[in-house]
Motif scaffolding. Structure first.
Motif, PDB file in Angstrom:
ATOM      1  N   CYS A 164      -4.377  10.326  -2.144  1.00 61.44           N
ATOM      2  CA  CYS A 164      -4.766   9.113  -2.853  1.00 61.44           C
ATOM      3  C   CYS A 164      -4.154   7.936  -2.113  1.00 61.44           C
ATOM      4  CB  CYS A 164      -4.242   9.183  -4.289  1.00 61.44           C
ATOM      5  SG  CYS A 164      -4.527   7.694  -5.253  1.00 61.44           S
ATOM      6  N   THR A 199      -5.568   3.856 -12.107  1.00 61.71           N
ATOM      7  CA  THR A 199      -5.538   2.586 -11.379  1.00 61.71           C
ATOM      8  C   THR A 199      -4.928   1.490 -12.246  1.00 61.71           C
ATOM      9  OG1 THR A 199      -7.480   3.233 -10.107  1.00 61.71           O
ATOM     10  CG2 THR A 199      -6.924   0.904 -10.113  1.00 61.71           C
ATOM     11  N   TYR A 227      -9.515   8.245 -13.086  1.00 58.29           N
ATOM     12  CA  TYR A 227      -9.266   7.281 -12.012  1.00 58.29           C
ATOM     13  C   TYR A 227      -9.102   5.858 -12.532  1.00 58.29           C
ATOM     14  CZ  TYR A 227     -10.399  10.998  -8.627  1.00 58.29           C
ATOM     15  OH  TYR A 227     -10.419  12.144  -7.889  1.00 58.29           O
ATOM     16  N   TRP A 285      -1.078   2.194 -12.563  1.00 55.21           N
ATOM     17  CA  TRP A 285      -0.354   1.914 -11.327  1.00 55.21           C
ATOM     18  C   TRP A 285      -0.356   0.429 -11.012  1.00 55.21           C
ATOM     19  CZ3 TRP A 285      -2.712   6.621  -8.368  1.00 55.21           C
ATOM     20  CH2 TRP A 285      -2.007   7.767  -8.726  1.00 55.21           C
ATOM     21  N   LEU A 309      -3.558   3.822  -2.264  1.00 58.84           N
ATOM     22  CA  LEU A 309      -3.567   2.641  -3.114  1.00 58.84           C
ATOM     23  C   LEU A 309      -3.193   1.442  -2.253  1.00 58.84           C
ATOM     24  CD1 LEU A 309      -1.472   4.232  -5.961  1.00 58.84           C
ATOM     25  CD2 LEU A 309      -3.884   3.646  -6.126  1.00 58.84           C
ATOM     26  N   MET A 361      -8.224   1.806  -4.972  1.00 55.39           N
ATOM     27  CA  MET A 361      -7.822   3.190  -4.828  1.00 55.39           C
ATOM     28  C   MET A 361      -8.920   3.986  -4.142  1.00 55.39           C
ATOM     29  SD  MET A 361      -6.656   5.936  -7.773  1.00 55.39           S
ATOM     30  CE  MET A 361      -8.243   6.240  -8.506  1.00 55.39           C
ATOM     31  N   GLU A 391       0.829  -1.202   0.000  1.00 55.12           N
ATOM     32  CA  GLU A 391       0.000   0.000   0.000  1.00 55.12           C
ATOM     33  C   GLU A 391       0.862   1.248   0.000  1.00 55.12           C
ATOM     34  OE1 GLU A 391      -2.373   0.975   3.456  1.00 55.12           O
ATOM     35  OE2 GLU A 391      -1.040  -0.197   4.717  1.00 55.12           O
TER      36      GLU A 391
END
Length: 96
Positions: free
Chosen positions: A30, A77, A73, A80, A32, A46, A16
Motif C-alpha cells: 500500500c 484512507t 479502502y 490515515w 500513501l 492511496m 509518503e
C-alpha cells in the motif's frame, strides 16, 4: 504505524510511505502519499497492489472485492489522513 496493524512499514517520509502485508492469502503493498489539492491544501492518495497466494487467495480476494473498494479502502484512507494531519498538532513535519 499504529499498534496492532497488520502492515510492516517499507519506508516512511514526511509526505509518503509504503506499507507491506504478507500472509497465507495475499501479498500486498500500500502506497500513501500527500498530493497538492486544487484548494492549495493537501489530500491523501492511496494505491494498493495485491497478489493473491494460490486458489484460496484468489477466491478470498474475489469475495471481498466489493467491500475493499466500497468500505475498507475509503475508511482506511480517511483514518490515515486524519492521523497524518493530526500529527502536525504535536510538532511533526508538515507535508511539502
Amino acid at each position: 504505524m499504529p499498534p496492532g496493524t497488520p502492515f510492516t512499514v517499507v519506508y516512511e517520509l514526511d509526505d509518503e510511505c509504503a506499507l507491506e502485508l504478507a500472509n497465507k492469502t495475499v501479498h500486498g503493498v500500500c502506497h500513501l502519499g500527500w498530493v497538492p489539492a486544487a484548494d492549495g491544501d493537501y489530500e491523501l492518495r492511496m494505491a494498493v497492489l495485491v497478489k493473491p497466494n494460490g486458489f484460496l487467495g484468489r477466491l478470498y480476494m474475489a469475495g471481498i472485492k466489493p467491500f475493499r473498494y466500497g468500505l475498507v479502502y475509503p475508511a482506511m484512507t480517511r483514518q490515515w489522513e486524519s492521523r497524518w494531519r493530526n500529527r502536525n498538532r504535536s510538532g511533526g513535519a508538515r507535508p511539502r
